[in-house]
Motif scaffolding. Structure first.
Motif, PDB file in Angstrom:
ATOM      1  N   GLY A 120      17.271  -0.383  11.805  1.00 27.54           N
ATOM      2  CA  GLY A 120      16.881   0.950  11.370  1.00 27.54           C
ATOM      3  C   GLY A 120      16.827   1.071   9.851  1.00 27.54           C
ATOM      4  N   ARG A 121      17.816   0.501   9.182  1.00 32.83           N
ATOM      5  CA  ARG A 121      17.806   0.557   7.716  1.00 32.83           C
ATOM      6  C   ARG A 121      16.650  -0.263   7.147  1.00 32.83           C
ATOM      7  N   LEU A 122      16.364  -1.416   7.765  1.00 29.03           N
ATOM      8  CA  LEU A 122      15.230  -2.223   7.304  1.00 29.03           C
ATOM      9  C   LEU A 122      13.911  -1.482   7.508  1.00 29.03           C
ATOM     10  N   ALA A 123      13.788  -0.780   8.631  1.00 28.10           N
ATOM     11  CA  ALA A 123      12.576   0.005   8.873  1.00 28.10           C
ATOM     12  C   ALA A 123      12.416   1.109   7.833  1.00 28.10           C
ATOM     13  N   GLY A 124      13.516   1.754   7.467  1.00 26.66           N
ATOM     14  CA  GLY A 124      13.440   2.774   6.437  1.00 26.66           C
ATOM     15  C   GLY A 124      12.984   2.220   5.096  1.00 26.66           C
ATOM     16  N   VAL A 125      13.490   1.041   4.737  1.00 31.02           N
ATOM     17  CA  VAL A 125      13.075   0.414   3.474  1.00 31.02           C
ATOM     18  C   VAL A 125      11.594   0.048   3.517  1.00 31.02           C
ATOM     19  N   LEU A 126      11.122  -0.459   4.653  1.00 31.21           N
ATOM     20  CA  LEU A 126       9.707  -0.814   4.777  1.00 31.21           C
ATOM     21  C   LEU A 126       8.815   0.419   4.662  1.00 31.21           C
ATOM     22  N   PHE A 127       9.234   1.526   5.227  1.00 29.07           N
ATOM     23  CA  PHE A 127       8.455   2.757   5.088  1.00 29.07           C
ATOM     24  C   PHE A 127       8.383   3.195   3.630  1.00 29.07           C
ATOM     25  N   ILE A 128       9.477   3.062   2.905  1.00 29.24           N
ATOM     26  CA  ILE A 128       9.474   3.440   1.488  1.00 29.24           C
ATOM     27  C   ILE A 128       8.566   2.517   0.681  1.00 29.24           C
ATOM     28  N   VAL A 129       8.618   1.210   0.970  1.00 28.08           N
ATOM     29  CA  VAL A 129       7.737   0.263   0.279  1.00 28.08           C
ATOM     30  C   VAL A 129       6.273   0.562   0.604  1.00 28.08           C
ATOM     31  N   ALA A 130       5.994   0.888   1.869  1.00 25.22           N
ATOM     32  CA  ALA A 130       4.632   1.232   2.259  1.00 25.22           C
ATOM     33  C   ALA A 130       4.152   2.489   1.538  1.00 25.22           C
ATOM     34  N   ALA A 131       5.046   3.462   1.369  1.00 28.10           N
ATOM     35  CA  ALA A 131       4.678   4.680   0.645  1.00 28.10           C
ATOM     36  C   ALA A 131       4.316   4.386  -0.804  1.00 28.10           C
ATOM     37  N   LEU A 132       5.093   3.532  -1.439  1.00 27.24           N
ATOM     38  CA  LEU A 132       4.795   3.171  -2.832  1.00 27.24           C
ATOM     39  C   LEU A 132       3.490   2.382  -2.926  1.00 27.24           C
ATOM     40  N   ALA A 133       3.273   1.462  -1.973  1.00 25.96           N
ATOM     41  CA  ALA A 133       2.023   0.696  -1.974  1.00 25.96           C
ATOM     42  C   ALA A 133       0.816   1.599  -1.741  1.00 25.96           C
ATOM     43  N   PHE A 134       0.991   2.673  -0.997  1.00 28.52           N
ATOM     44  CA  PHE A 134      -0.107   3.606  -0.753  1.00 28.52           C
ATOM     45  C   PHE A 134      -0.299   4.566  -1.925  1.00 28.52           C
ATOM     46  N   LEU A 135       0.790   4.870  -2.615  1.00 29.85           N
ATOM     47  CA  LEU A 135       0.726   5.827  -3.721  1.00 29.85           C
ATOM     48  C   LEU A 135       0.027   5.230  -4.944  1.00 29.85           C
ATOM     49  N   ILE A 136       0.132   3.924  -5.127  1.00 26.40           N
ATOM     50  CA  ILE A 136      -0.454   3.287  -6.312  1.00 26.40           C
ATOM     51  C   ILE A 136      -1.972   3.458  -6.367  1.00 26.40           C
ATOM     52  N   PRO A 137      -2.746   3.071  -5.338  1.00 31.09           N
ATOM     53  CA  PRO A 137      -4.203   3.251  -5.439  1.00 31.09           C
ATOM     54  C   PRO A 137      -4.630   4.709  -5.495  1.00 31.09           C
TER      55      PRO A 137
END
Length: 220
Positions: A120-137
């Motif tokens: 669960g904690r790993l999934a939360g970190v992946l969601f945060i990384v995905a949000a940052l990767a989406f926010l950049i473009p």
């Protein structure tokens, strides 16, 4: 119970952000033609996205066409494509891990609560990384549009405005960030394997346990 509710709320917000992100990735509404100085024909509006551009007319007709060559696109557009697709794939992986690690599911059995908490904690970190990767473009595209809009060297027909997809993209990033954070907080480690207080005290002080047993026998 509260941690389970946080997990479910985080998953729901993250899924909403993932769906909005997929719509933003496919929508040709990243850049919209700007009506500056009356030099553009108002009867036609140009939409530009990551995969296609469209021409909308006041009659209601919309003509869309995919880009002929990927290599002919600007480097920023190619990077935006890569980051958005990477973000959506990370969301899919995080969703699978989040469902497996949720306390209300039985994917790994009820005995592996610590392993489920780590997932669960790993999934939360992946969601945060995905949000940052989406926010950049999204943010970079908005910056380029605003920069060109106020640049006097750019011709008026080439100026663009912020499209609705960018605003939806910012909302999707916020949903992914909140969902990942709530999922990470809700997936707190379960304290397992601890003995009761009496048992632990007897284990830590065997002499006291022996004296208790002797006193109990003498009393009988």
């Amino acid at each position: 119970m509260a941690s389970t509710s946080l997990q479910l709320l985080g998953l729901v917000l993250a899924v909403l952000g993932w769906v909005c992100g997929a719509l933003v990735c496919a929508a040709p509404l990243w850049r919209v033609s700007a009506f500056v100085g009356g030099e553009l024909v108002i009867a036609q509006v140009t939409w530009e996205g990551l995969w296609m551009n469209c021409l909308s007319q006041t009659t209601g007709q919309i003509q869309c066409k995919t880009y002929d060559s990927t290599l002919a696109l600007p480097t920023s557009t190619q990077a935006a494509r890569s980051l958005t697709v990477l973000s959506l794939m990370l969301c899919l992986l995080a969703l699978l891990l989040g469902v497996m690690g949720a306390k209300c599911t039985h994917c790994m059995g009820d005995a592996n609560q610590s392993s489920k908490a780590r997932l669960g904690r790993l999934a939360g970190v992946l969601f945060i990384v995905a949000a940052l990767a989406f926010l950049i473009p999204i943010s970079w595209t908005a910056y380029a549009i605003i920069r060109d809009f106020y640049d006097p060297n750019v011709a008026a027909p080439l100026k663009r405005e912020l499209g609705p997809a960018l605003y939806l993209g910012w909302g999707a990033s916020v949903l992914l960030l909140l969902g990942g954070a709530l999922l990470h907080v809700g997936s707190s480690a379960v304290e397992g394997g601890k003995l009761p207080i009496i048992g632990r005290a007897a284990k830590d002080n065997p002499g006291a346990a022996g004296e208790a047993k002797t006193q109990e026998k003498s009393f009988v």
